[in-house]
Structures are given as structure tokens and as C-alpha cells.
Write a protein that holds these residues in place. Sequence first.
Motif, PDB file in Angstrom:
ATOM      1  N   ALA A 100     -24.384   6.202 -27.828  1.00 22.28           N
ATOM      2  CA  ALA A 100     -23.697   5.114 -28.518  1.00 22.28           C
ATOM      3  C   ALA A 100     -24.616   3.923 -28.733  1.00 22.28           C
ATOM      4  CB  ALA A 100     -22.466   4.683 -27.724  1.00 22.28           C
ATOM      5  N   GLN A 101     -25.665   3.805 -27.940  1.00 25.67           N
ATOM      6  CA  GLN A 101     -26.583   2.685 -28.085  1.00 25.67           C
ATOM      7  C   GLN A 101     -27.573   2.876 -29.228  1.00 25.67           C
ATOM      8  OE1 GLN A 101     -28.283   2.562 -24.183  1.00 25.67           O
ATOM      9  NE2 GLN A 101     -26.586   1.416 -23.325  1.00 25.67           N
ATOM     10  N   VAL A 102     -27.594   4.073 -29.842  1.00 22.44           N
ATOM     11  CA  VAL A 102     -28.474   4.317 -30.976  1.00 22.44           C
ATOM     12  C   VAL A 102     -28.060   3.373 -32.099  1.00 22.44           C
ATOM     13  CG1 VAL A 102     -29.151   6.024 -32.700  1.00 22.44           C
ATOM     14  CG2 VAL A 102     -28.863   6.706 -30.322  1.00 22.44           C
ATOM     15  N   SER A 103     -29.052   2.822 -32.783  1.00 21.47           N
ATOM     16  CA  SER A 103     -28.729   1.846 -33.823  1.00 21.47           C
ATOM     17  C   SER A 103     -27.880   2.481 -34.921  1.00 21.47           C
ATOM     18  CB  SER A 103     -30.012   1.273 -34.422  1.00 21.47           C
ATOM     19  OG  SER A 103     -30.711   2.278 -35.117  1.00 21.47           O
ATOM     20  N   LEU A 104     -26.982   1.701 -35.488  1.00 22.41           N
ATOM     21  CA  LEU A 104     -26.071   2.176 -36.519  1.00 22.41           C
ATOM     22  C   LEU A 104     -26.806   2.744 -37.725  1.00 22.41           C
ATOM     23  CD1 LEU A 104     -23.166   2.556 -37.344  1.00 22.41           C
ATOM     24  CD2 LEU A 104     -23.166   0.230 -38.226  1.00 22.41           C
ATOM     25  N   PRO A 105     -27.891   2.102 -38.229  1.00 21.62           N
ATOM     26  CA  PRO A 105     -28.576   2.704 -39.380  1.00 21.62           C
ATOM     27  C   PRO A 105     -29.104   4.111 -39.090  1.00 21.62           C
ATOM     28  CG  PRO A 105     -29.242   0.431 -39.127  1.00 21.62           C
ATOM     29  CD  PRO A 105     -28.408   0.778 -37.924  1.00 21.62           C
ATOM     30  N   ARG A 106     -29.607   4.363 -37.882  1.00 17.15           N
ATOM     31  CA  ARG A 106     -30.120   5.686 -37.547  1.00 17.15           C
ATOM     32  C   ARG A 106     -28.971   6.685 -37.486  1.00 17.15           C
ATOM     33  NH1 ARG A 106     -34.341   5.636 -36.864  1.00 17.15           N
ATOM     34  NH2 ARG A 106     -34.948   4.126 -35.352  1.00 17.15           N
ATOM     35  N   VAL A 146     -40.115   8.100 -36.463  1.00 20.23           N
ATOM     36  CA  VAL A 146     -39.968   7.156 -37.578  1.00 20.23           C
ATOM     37  C   VAL A 146     -39.007   6.036 -37.212  1.00 20.23           C
ATOM     38  CG1 VAL A 146     -40.438   8.827 -39.412  1.00 20.23           C
ATOM     39  CG2 VAL A 146     -38.115   8.480 -38.657  1.00 20.23           C
ATOM     40  N   ASP A 147     -39.211   4.906 -37.851  1.00 14.82           N
ATOM     41  CA  ASP A 147     -38.296   3.775 -37.691  1.00 14.82           C
ATOM     42  C   ASP A 147     -38.208   3.059 -39.023  1.00 14.82           C
ATOM     43  OD1 ASP A 147     -36.608   1.877 -36.651  1.00 14.82           O
ATOM     44  OD2 ASP A 147     -38.208   0.676 -35.767  1.00 14.82           O
ATOM     45  N   GLY A 148     -37.060   3.138 -39.652  1.00 14.84           N
ATOM     46  CA  GLY A 148     -36.863   2.483 -40.940  1.00 14.84           C
ATOM     47  C   GLY A 148     -37.786   3.010 -42.021  1.00 14.84           C
ATOM     48  N   GLY A 149     -38.130   4.290 -41.964  1.00 12.93           N
ATOM     49  CA  GLY A 149     -39.010   4.884 -42.959  1.00 12.93           C
ATOM     50  C   GLY A 149     -40.486   4.721 -42.646  1.00 12.93           C
TER      51      GLY A 149
END
Length: 144
Positions: A120-126, A88-91
Amino acid sequence: MAFEKNVFNKTSRTDSEIAFCGGMTIVYKSSIDLFLYVVGSSHENELMLMSVLTCLFESLNHVLRKNMEKRWLLENMDGAFLVLDEIVDGGVILESDPQQVIQKVNFRADDSSLTEQSVAQVSLPRLILLLWTLPPWCTNCLLL
């Protein structure tokens, strides 16, 4: 947090795989001390939510080398992030075939070694999504 506690209380004592709570459709699966939930609106197709849950479960089962336990999940959080990122990405559901997810995760893992830097490179929203879904009162839950 009240919603999460309500969902856990409602689903932890039953053998069914679907629940309706707070206007949401919830499909879930448990393994030893780990509960996986996929939550959608009341208008979502339960079969599609179940296919996402099955994909998540089977992909994590592969990444965790058939050790679907809280301890193994916490020790292999980088792999769990990669699995979630492929599904999933952003729902938005990107993939529901566990073999495709495993293949993409293995390719990404081979392409660049999984280090603290890659996590650490994982996006902040995730990151916020995953941290939000591991409430302090239920350290063995993983919600999507």
C-alpha cells in the motif's frame, strides 16, 4: 487500450524481440504465459531498452524463483513492485544490472517485511502504471 491490443497482436505471433508500433519502439520477451514489454519513443536506443528488459526479466526471474508465469507474478506482486521501483522511476532508468537490482530488492525485503502495508505504500503513479498495463483482455501482459 487500442495501442496495447495492437502491440500484443503484433508481437504475440513472432519470434523477434523488437517491434515498431504507433511511433514507439517496443522490445519484448515472453515466458510461458507472461509477456514483458518495454516501450520507448521512436528515438530511444533499442540497446538501452533491451538492457532494461533483460534486467527486468532476470530480476523477476530471481524474485519469482525461476517460475516466470502469470500466476507466480500475481502472487508475488509486491516483489515485482520492488523490482520495477529499482529499475525505473518516472520513466527514468535507474539501474540496468540485474545483480544490483536483486541485491537492493533483497536488502529492502530483509529491512522491512513485505506485508500488505508495504504494498500500500507504493506510490500511486506506480500502482496506476502497473494496473494500466494489465488490461482486462490481456491478463498476462506486463508493460513498462
